[in-house]
Each structure stands twice: as C-alpha cells, then as structure tokens.
Design a protein around this motif. Structure first.
Motif, PDB file in Angstrom:
ATOM      1  N   ALA A   1       0.823  -1.214   0.000  1.00 31.21           N
ATOM      2  CA  ALA A   1       0.000   0.000   0.000  1.00 31.21           C
ATOM      3  C   ALA A   1       0.854   1.261   0.000  1.00 31.21           C
ATOM      4  O   ALA A   1       0.507   2.266  -0.643  1.00 31.21           O
ATOM      5  CB  ALA A   1      -0.936  -0.006   1.209  1.00 31.21           C
ATOM      6  N   LEU A   2       1.984   1.224   0.723  1.00 32.41           N
ATOM      7  CA  LEU A   2       2.841   2.401   0.819  1.00 32.41           C
ATOM      8  C   LEU A   2       3.786   2.537  -0.361  1.00 32.41           C
ATOM      9  O   LEU A   2       4.427   3.584  -0.523  1.00 32.41           O
ATOM     10  CB  LEU A   2       3.662   2.348   2.112  1.00 32.41           C
ATOM     11  CG  LEU A   2       2.894   2.416   3.431  1.00 32.41           C
ATOM     12  CD1 LEU A   2       3.864   2.332   4.599  1.00 32.41           C
ATOM     13  CD2 LEU A   2       2.062   3.678   3.514  1.00 32.41           C
ATOM     14  N   GLY A   3       3.906   1.502  -1.175  1.00 31.76           N
ATOM     15  CA  GLY A   3       4.870   1.515  -2.272  1.00 31.76           C
ATOM     16  C   GLY A   3       4.509   2.517  -3.355  1.00 31.76           C
ATOM     17  O   GLY A   3       3.398   3.014  -3.443  1.00 31.76           O
ATOM     18  N   GLY A   4       5.487   2.798  -4.218  1.00 31.19           N
ATOM     19  CA  GLY A   4       5.265   3.727  -5.319  1.00 31.19           C
ATOM     20  C   GLY A   4       5.501   5.157  -4.897  1.00 31.19           C
ATOM     21  O   GLY A   4       5.392   5.516  -3.733  1.00 31.19           O
ATOM     22  N   GLY A   5       5.826   6.004  -5.860  1.00 36.27           N
ATOM     23  CA  GLY A   5       6.115   7.393  -5.548  1.00 36.27           C
ATOM     24  C   GLY A   5       4.874   8.258  -5.560  1.00 36.27           C
ATOM     25  O   GLY A   5       3.826   7.872  -6.069  1.00 36.27           O
ATOM     26  N   ILE A   6       5.005   9.429  -4.993  1.00 37.89           N
ATOM     27  CA  ILE A   6       3.915  10.397  -5.015  1.00 37.89           C
ATOM     28  C   ILE A   6       3.915  11.120  -6.364  1.00 37.89           C
ATOM     29  O   ILE A   6       2.885  11.473  -6.909  1.00 37.89           O
ATOM     30  CB  ILE A   6       4.059  11.418  -3.868  1.00 37.89           C
ATOM     31  CG1 ILE A   6       4.179  10.688  -2.531  1.00 37.89           C
ATOM     32  CG2 ILE A   6       2.879  12.376  -3.834  1.00 37.89           C
ATOM     33  CD1 ILE A   6       3.017   9.812  -2.173  1.00 37.89           C
ATOM     34  N   GLY A   7       5.117  11.372  -6.914  1.00 37.09           N
ATOM     35  CA  GLY A   7       5.241  11.920  -8.255  1.00 37.09           C
ATOM     36  C   GLY A   7       4.807  13.365  -8.404  1.00 37.09           C
ATOM     37  O   GLY A   7       4.183  13.726  -9.405  1.00 37.09           O
ATOM     38  N   ILE A   8       5.103  14.198  -7.444  1.00 36.19           N
ATOM     39  CA  ILE A   8       4.710  15.608  -7.523  1.00 36.19           C
ATOM     40  C   ILE A   8       5.948  16.497  -7.443  1.00 36.19           C
ATOM     41  O   ILE A   8       6.833  16.282  -6.607  1.00 36.19           O
ATOM     42  CB  ILE A   8       3.739  15.975  -6.396  1.00 36.19           C
ATOM     43  CG1 ILE A   8       2.408  15.250  -6.602  1.00 36.19           C
ATOM     44  CG2 ILE A   8       3.506  17.484  -6.344  1.00 36.19           C
ATOM     45  CD1 ILE A   8       1.398  15.544  -5.526  1.00 36.19           C
ATOM     46  N   GLU A   9       6.019  17.464  -8.335  1.00 35.94           N
ATOM     47  CA  GLU A   9       7.057  18.485  -8.269  1.00 35.94           C
ATOM     48  C   GLU A   9       6.386  19.851  -8.345  1.00 35.94           C
ATOM     49  O   GLU A   9       5.338  20.011  -8.969  1.00 35.94           O
ATOM     50  CB  GLU A   9       8.049  18.345  -9.420  1.00 35.94           C
ATOM     51  CG  GLU A   9       8.978  17.156  -9.320  1.00 35.94           C
ATOM     52  CD  GLU A   9      10.005  17.148 -10.433  1.00 35.94           C
ATOM     53  OE1 GLU A   9      11.137  16.726 -10.170  1.00 35.94           O
ATOM     54  OE2 GLU A   9       9.676  17.578 -11.558  1.00 35.94           O
ATOM     55  N   ILE A  10       6.989  20.824  -7.699  1.00 37.04           N
ATOM     56  CA  ILE A  10       6.480  22.190  -7.793  1.00 37.04           C
ATOM     57  C   ILE A  10       7.598  23.095  -8.296  1.00 37.04           C
ATOM     58  O   ILE A  10       8.783  22.765  -8.191  1.00 37.04           O
ATOM     59  CB  ILE A  10       5.953  22.696  -6.434  1.00 37.04           C
ATOM     60  CG1 ILE A  10       7.071  22.731  -5.386  1.00 37.04           C
ATOM     61  CG2 ILE A  10       4.817  21.836  -5.952  1.00 37.04           C
ATOM     62  CD1 ILE A  10       6.611  23.285  -4.044  1.00 37.04           C
ATOM     63  N   GLU A  11       7.204  24.236  -8.871  1.00 38.46           N
ATOM     64  CA  GLU A  11       8.190  25.136  -9.444  1.00 38.46           C
ATOM     65  C   GLU A  11       8.757  26.069  -8.383  1.00 38.46           C
ATOM     66  O   GLU A  11       8.112  26.362  -7.374  1.00 38.46           O
ATOM     67  CB  GLU A  11       7.557  25.956 -10.566  1.00 38.46           C
ATOM     68  CG  GLU A  11       7.114  25.117 -11.756  1.00 38.46           C
ATOM     69  CD  GLU A  11       6.492  25.964 -12.838  1.00 38.46           C
ATOM     70  OE1 GLU A  11       6.205  27.155 -12.558  1.00 38.46           O
ATOM     71  OE2 GLU A  11       6.287  25.452 -13.951  1.00 38.46           O
ATOM     72  N   GLN A  12       9.966  26.536  -8.670  1.00 36.73           N
ATOM     73  CA  GLN A  12      10.545  27.576  -7.834  1.00 36.73           C
ATOM     74  C   GLN A  12       9.683  28.824  -7.974  1.00 36.73           C
ATOM     75  O   GLN A  12       8.949  28.988  -8.944  1.00 36.73           O
ATOM     76  CB  GLN A  12      11.988  27.856  -8.286  1.00 36.73           C
ATOM     77  CG  GLN A  12      12.688  29.002  -7.568  1.00 36.73           C
ATOM     78  CD  GLN A  12      12.874  28.748  -6.097  1.00 36.73           C
ATOM     79  OE1 GLN A  12      11.900  28.763  -5.345  1.00 36.73           O
ATOM     80  NE2 GLN A  12      14.098  28.517  -5.677  1.00 36.73           N
TER      81      GLN A  12
END
Length: 319
Positions: A193-204
């Motif tokens: 269930a906890l595996g895998g990435g969230i896959g979120i990036e934000i800009e400067q």
C-alpha cells in the motif's frame, strides 16, 4: 519581507504556534500587495485558498504517534512471549495427555500458535503505518519550511527562476519500507500500500510582481497539500488492507474456534478431587454432567451463541 524562517518540525506546539502566526501574516500581505498593485478583485479567490492551506499545514501531530509506536512495540513483545514461552509451556504440559479431547486441544493449540504469529505480523504492519503517518507529518512540515524560505527569498530577489523543486513527501516512506521489501502477510499488504512514488514536483517561485509571488505561495502550498493527501491515501489503504486481513472471513484465523468439551458419561467429580488451592472457589461439576458448562444461550445482539447453539467469540457473532 526579509529574514529567514526556522522552526523545529518535531515540536508539535512550536509548529502550531508558527503556523498560527504565519498564516494570518501571509493573508495580510496578500491583501496589502493586492491593494498596492490593483489586484483587489482577486482576493476573493486567493484569500480562502490561503486560509485553507495553512489550516492543512497546521493539522497532524507526530507526538501521539510516538506513544502509539511504544504501545505497539510492547504489544508485539507480548505476542512473541505468548508464542515462544506460554504456548510452548502449555504444549510441554500436555505431553502425557491422550485421547480425543487431547487431540482436539492439540489442533486448537496449533491454531493459537498460528493466530499469535498473525497478530504479531499485524502489529508490525500497524507499527509501519504509524511510522508512515509520523514520517508524512514531518515531511510535510519540512516542505512547508522550504516553501516559506523560497517565498522569503523570492520577495527579496531581483530575478525569479522557474526551476523544478521535488517534494520531500515524494520519498517519505522509502526508508520505512526498505527493510520490508519481501515481507508477507499483513506487513506485506502494508508495504504494498505504501509503495510507489507520489510523483509531484512544484516550481521555484517565479513572478513579475509581489502579488504574483503571494499567489505563487498559494499555488505551491496547494501542491504540497495535494501531495500530502495522496500520501495519506496510501496510509489509509494500508489500514484498510490490514484490517480486512484479520476480520470477516479471516477472523477464524486470529480467533480459532474453541475445542469441543468432551466428558466421559462415567465422569465422577469426586474422582477429579482438585485441592482447594487449584479449585479456587470454582464450582465442582455435578455427577454425570460436563466438566465445563456450555454458556447458556442468550437472546439479543449481545449473545455469543450462534444459531446452532454453539459458543463462539463475541467478535465472530454477526451483529
């Protein structure tokens, strides 16, 4: 806006105080720059959103997770003791017991050993989820600190950039699940269930005006909240999967059916003759009756007698 933003992310009280101070200050700066730069009409859009992200930033507490983790470790130690000491002691005490009742109890004892192992595995899984929650809280706070520091730098800088910044929560669980990669049972379900990435990036931070820097703070704060919600959903799924593994059709594995009580028709309680030290005030069985009385059927939702008149655990009764 000048200076720096430093706060102990592991102190719940210090973090809450910082958010309670920072949130209103940021909303006031949003209002001021909107009025100074002619953007007042956008306040109705951004003010509630800024208030919401700081409400989310203030939520969560890592201190209770420490206390829960300690209790879970104690529970796991108890289950290990049950399996390695107490059940083995019972097994040794029954070596000279023979017959149908002994055979039934042998099956029951084996089931209890397996149930205790399943409990132990489930406790490890819960511990992992609690630590995942604590990790998420602290990772969110670190992201917020980095966000505020970038915001302060943007307010002071003459030029802005649009560089991508990865969120700390994207790897919040990696260290936790690394040692459980091949785990099975309930722990394996939690790891999955906890595996895998969230896959979120934000800009400067990047903007052409101070008001845009303030709105950028809102957008990036919402990115953090979105990432936290995705990570939280993984934890919730872990709890659901673990619960399903020890309830419903799996309940019999953790609460095995009691062995049948078998008493010979010729049983005479006088021959049983336990000393008062061992009888300890318990009623002596009547001649010709069972050694242990079956519970009397009860009516109503609290009864632990099923439709066949069989004594079951309360947890196994459909309410």
């Amino acid at each position: 806006m000048t200076g720096s933003f430093e706060v102990d992310v592991e102190s719940d009280s210090e973090w809450l105080a910082a958010m309670n101070e920072l949130g209103p200050a940021c909303r006031e700066m949003l209002r001021i720059w909107a009025e100074m730069e002619g953007e007042e009409e956008q306040l109705s859009n951004y003010t509630p959103r800024m208030e919401e992200i700081f409400r989310c930033f203030s939520s969560g507490s890592q201190h209770p997770a420490d206390e829960i983790a300690d209790a879970l470790r104690d529970s796991r130690d108890l289950m290990i003791a049950v399996n390695e000491k107490h059940l083995e002691l019972v097994q040794g005490a029954l070596k000279t017991w023979h017959g149908t009742a002994a055979d039934d109890f042998e099956v029951y004892l084996a089931s209890m050993k397996e149930a205790s192992r399943k409990y132990e595995n489930a406790l490890v899984g819960v511990s992992l989820l609690v630590e995942a929650y604590r990790s998420l809280v602290l990772s969110m706070r670190r992201d917020v600190v980095a966000l505020v520091q970038r915001w302060i730098a943007a307010m002071e800088a003459e030029e802005q950039t649009q560089a991508k910044i990865g969120l700390a929560i994207a790897s919040a669980f990696v260290a936790l699940i690394g040692t459980f990669a091949t785990a099975g049972g309930a722990t394996g379900l939690v790891v999955a269930a906890l595996g895998g990435g969230i896959g979120i990036e934000i800009e400067q931070m990047g903007a052409s005006s101070y008001f845009e820097i303030m709105t950028s703070l809102v957008h990036q704060g919402e990115d953090i909240v979105h990432g936290v919600n995705r990570a939280r959903a993984k934890i919730e799924k872990g709890f659901r999967d673990l619960t399903e593994d020890i309830t419903g059709t799996k309940l019999g594995e953790v609460r095995p059916a009691r062995p049948q009580i078998i008493t010979a028709p010729s049983f005479d309680p006088d021959d049983f003759s336990l000393s008062e030290e061992f009888q300890r005030g318990h009623p002596v069985p009547a001649p010709g009756g069972p050694l242990v009385e079956e519970p009397k059927p009860e009516k109503g939702p609290e009864s632990d007698i099923d439709e066949h008149g069989t004594d079951v655990y309360p947890e196994q009764v459909m309410r």
